[in-house]
Motif scaffolding. Sequence first.
Motif, PDB file in Angstrom:
ATOM      1  N   GLY A  58       5.700  45.772   8.860  1.00  0.00           N
ATOM      2  CA  GLY A  58       5.366  44.798   7.831  1.00  0.00           C
ATOM      3  C   GLY A  58       4.044  45.159   6.970  1.00  0.00           C
ATOM      4  O   GLY A  58       4.261  45.355   5.684  1.00  0.00           O
ATOM      5  N   GLN A  59       2.916  45.344   7.711  1.00  0.00           N
ATOM      6  CA  GLN A  59       1.710  45.951   7.317  1.00  0.00           C
ATOM      7  C   GLN A  59       1.333  47.152   7.775  1.00  0.00           C
ATOM      8  O   GLN A  59       1.300  47.009   9.213  1.00  0.00           O
ATOM      9  N   GLY A  60       0.939  48.175   7.198  1.00  0.00           N
ATOM     10  CA  GLY A  60       0.337  49.238   7.922  1.00  0.00           C
ATOM     11  C   GLY A  60      -1.137  49.262   7.945  1.00  0.00           C
ATOM     12  O   GLY A  60      -1.586  48.611   6.910  1.00  0.00           O
ATOM     13  N   ILE A  61      -1.928  50.068   8.318  1.00  0.00           N
ATOM     14  CA  ILE A  61      -3.239  50.383   8.178  1.00  0.00           C
ATOM     15  C   ILE A  61      -3.581  51.601   7.700  1.00  0.00           C
ATOM     16  O   ILE A  61      -3.299  52.521   8.131  1.00  0.00           O
ATOM     17  N   TYR A  62      -4.352  51.390   6.451  1.00  0.00           N
ATOM     18  CA  TYR A  62      -4.661  52.505   5.689  1.00  0.00           C
ATOM     19  C   TYR A  62      -6.208  52.791   5.642  1.00  0.00           C
ATOM     20  O   TYR A  62      -6.812  51.549   5.112  1.00  0.00           O
ATOM     21  N   ALA A  63      -6.805  53.699   6.374  1.00  0.00           N
ATOM     22  CA  ALA A  63      -8.098  53.735   6.331  1.00  0.00           C
ATOM     23  C   ALA A  63      -8.865  54.827   5.405  1.00  0.00           C
ATOM     24  O   ALA A  63      -8.355  55.923   5.490  1.00  0.00           O
ATOM     25  N   TYR A  64      -9.855  54.433   4.390  1.00  0.00           N
ATOM     26  CA  TYR A  64     -10.804  55.533   3.597  1.00  0.00           C
ATOM     27  C   TYR A  64     -11.750  55.774   4.326  1.00  0.00           C
ATOM     28  O   TYR A  64     -12.814  54.838   4.711  1.00  0.00           O
ATOM     29  N   VAL A  65     -11.946  57.207   4.401  1.00  0.00           N
ATOM     30  CA  VAL A  65     -13.399  57.192   5.474  1.00  0.00           C
ATOM     31  C   VAL A  65     -14.097  58.407   4.921  1.00  0.00           C
ATOM     32  O   VAL A  65     -13.807  59.599   4.318  1.00  0.00           O
ATOM     33  N   ILE A  66     -15.394  58.231   4.664  1.00  0.00           N
ATOM     34  CA  ILE A  66     -16.504  59.105   4.296  1.00  0.00           C
ATOM     35  C   ILE A  66     -16.971  59.660   5.347  1.00  0.00           C
ATOM     36  O   ILE A  66     -17.588  59.072   6.383  1.00  0.00           O
ATOM     37  N   LYS A  94      -4.440  51.307  15.860  1.00  0.00           N
ATOM     38  CA  LYS A  94      -4.592  52.646  15.301  1.00  0.00           C
ATOM     39  C   LYS A  94      -4.062  52.950  13.822  1.00  0.00           C
ATOM     40  O   LYS A  94      -2.950  52.357  13.567  1.00  0.00           O
ATOM     41  N   PRO A  95      -5.041  53.313  13.032  1.00  0.00           N
ATOM     42  CA  PRO A  95      -4.241  53.448  11.582  1.00  0.00           C
ATOM     43  C   PRO A  95      -3.129  54.289  11.412  1.00  0.00           C
ATOM     44  O   PRO A  95      -2.769  55.312  12.077  1.00  0.00           O
ATOM     45  N   ASP A  96      -2.337  53.865  10.430  1.00  0.00           N
ATOM     46  CA  ASP A  96      -0.954  54.759  10.125  1.00  0.00           C
ATOM     47  C   ASP A  96      -1.388  55.864   9.277  1.00  0.00           C
ATOM     48  O   ASP A  96      -0.821  56.968   9.258  1.00  0.00           O
ATOM     49  N   LYS A  97      -2.556  55.512   8.389  1.00  0.00           N
ATOM     50  CA  LYS A  97      -2.956  56.792   7.409  1.00  0.00           C
ATOM     51  C   LYS A  97      -4.301  56.668   7.224  1.00  0.00           C
ATOM     52  O   LYS A  97      -5.009  55.709   7.301  1.00  0.00           O
ATOM     53  N   ILE A  98      -5.098  58.035   7.505  1.00  0.00           N
ATOM     54  CA  ILE A  98      -6.382  58.015   7.278  1.00  0.00           C
ATOM     55  C   ILE A  98      -6.811  59.096   6.065  1.00  0.00           C
ATOM     56  O   ILE A  98      -6.019  60.183   6.121  1.00  0.00           O
ATOM     57  N   GLN A  99      -7.266  58.737   4.996  1.00  0.00           N
ATOM     58  CA  GLN A  99      -7.642  59.528   4.067  1.00  0.00           C
ATOM     59  C   GLN A  99      -9.194  59.809   3.885  1.00  0.00           C
ATOM     60  O   GLN A  99      -9.984  58.906   3.848  1.00  0.00           O
ATOM     61  N   LEU A 100      -9.607  61.113   4.012  1.00  0.00           N
ATOM     62  CA  LEU A 100     -11.186  61.440   4.054  1.00  0.00           C
ATOM     63  C   LEU A 100     -11.392  61.630   2.731  1.00  0.00           C
ATOM     64  O   LEU A 100     -10.743  62.184   1.795  1.00  0.00           O
TER      65      LEU A 100
END
Length: 641
Positions: free
Chosen positions: A547-555, A587-593
């Motif tokens: 339904g919804q995934g978790i997308y994390a933007y990380v510095i 747990k995030p489905d996607k992690i973008q650094l």
Amino acid sequence: MPDAPTKHARIRTLEDYHDAYRRSLENPEQFWAEVAEPFTWRRKWDRVLDSDMAAGKNEWFGGARLNITENCLDRHLANRGNKLAIIYEPNDPKTRHVRLTYRELHQEVCKFANVLHNNGVEKGDRVCLYMPMIPQLAIAVLACARIGAIHSVIFAGFSANAIADRVNDAQASVVLTADGLNRGAKQIPVKRVVDEALETCPTVRRVIVVEHLGWPVHMKEGRDVWYHEEAADVEKTCPAEEMDAEDPLFILYTSGSTGKPKGVVHSTAGYMVWTDYTFRNVFQIEENDVYWCTADIGWVTGHTYLLYGPLLAGATTLMFEGVPTFPSPGRFWEVIDKHSVTVFYTAPTAIRSLMASPLDHVWAYSLDSLRVLGSVGEPINEEAWHWYNDHIGKRRCPIVDTWWQTETGGVMISAMAGITPSVPARAGLPMPGVQPVLLNQDGSEIEGNGQEGYLAIKHSWPGIIRTTYGDHERARQTYFAPYPGYYFTGDGARRDEQGLYRIIGRVDDVINVSGHRFGTAEIENAINENDYVVESAVVGYPHDVKGQGIYAYVILKNGVPEQEPERQRIEASIIETIVAEIGRIAKPDKIQLVSGLPKTRSGKIMRRILRKVAEGDTANLGDTTTLLDPQVVDEIISGKK
């Protein structure tokens, strides 16, 4: 059913629904007094309702005295003592299932209640449960209610840190657990997780351990005891503690936007009446039904519609330890045929995951016993609705797409099976007693059909949240202060031309993953604990299964590494931190650094932009010139996963 309450308690026709709804609005107190009349009360109420919605204060059946387990168990013994109360289907289909009649369940609950008594648990004490989906979990919950202890079930998938947060917030004195649990092909050492959690929980003085897998576990002397040893010589009877209508029944923790879980408190009488009423009517329960809710008791769906609702109504409820895809994607359908399940209630996430498997896994089973299907946790999308209707219900079973929340106690908006309209992607009409409204941003009600707005409820109902444990101001600020006089759901909704409600998603910083809510701040706080991380922002995005995934933007503190193996290593480290802080479910489905986040000049992160990037909707980002560094958006878009 034989002991069904008055004419208001059972809705059999569309005319019944409209009549009940009208009466519930015209004179709510009389309506609910008549619904509540047939329950077992030690003392009747002085007043049905005392409500101040603006203050978040709601009391139902004030002055009444009762015990909910007398209504779940004792009152059924004369006529249903030999009827099946619980069917337990274990994780491994080769393991023998367990059946408990109402008389046997009553005895087991009394035994567990006596064990709690013998270990110093008294009325008002908080007891946390971190257990597998086995009969002893249901028995232990009821045992707590039997003696007036406040139960707080923690889903047995949360991490040690998450357990500690909840135990400490509740100031629990006793924890109930097991040696281990089965979940599909995995075996999880739950006692070991509890031991780690309790290193930072000074209020806990006793841990009672149920033997489930026969594993050797560390038992701390003076604190830990085995349940089977404690229960060896206890009585099979235990008087039910007399409770006030507004005494807390349970605390259930739900994620909040601040990062600190909220302990939602439900009281005894109002929750009981609402749970029974909604269960009977939404599912149109009949005496010989075998009802299966696939939810874990660690979530509110398991509380209300696996345990309390069915037992209050004298129904047979099925409890399942496993997962939908083990040992094959046909497991749900095998269990339905095996136990002749008539009413099946599951989550869209489960349906979507099973849709991906060949239909051979469905066609191998008849599913002829089914007469009602249900959906819970999030709005079910049209494709899943039609698959469910065509292949599981064979186009002959009404589908109830139920909308409700931990805080509402039970179903608020839904079709009633075969009675009120069931339309794909629509929750439907409100339950009697529920007055939904659509609000615009300034809090004005939006009239008429074909409209969209913020979903709020403008009158109290028996199952409404009473408080957040130890911090009523948090409850008031979260649910009642945004629009004074209303309960604010945090959801957006659309009322279609027929007056049916369609839920269109969260409007606050909460992500609904497989029907389980996580505050973005909660996940961000966990990510920021990682040694590599300086800052993060988390958003939800559409996910085909969850339904919804978790997308994390990380510095990162030292910038984004150029080499892919190094990036993967850091992402794996971040995931480990989240699993340790919250649990694998977050747990995030996607992690973008990233090197930066889109912020206003005042430092506010523009999550709207991050959501659109995660969704792939980058052609409509709006004005980005007001950002502190507009170029960071281009960088994020180019690096999107």
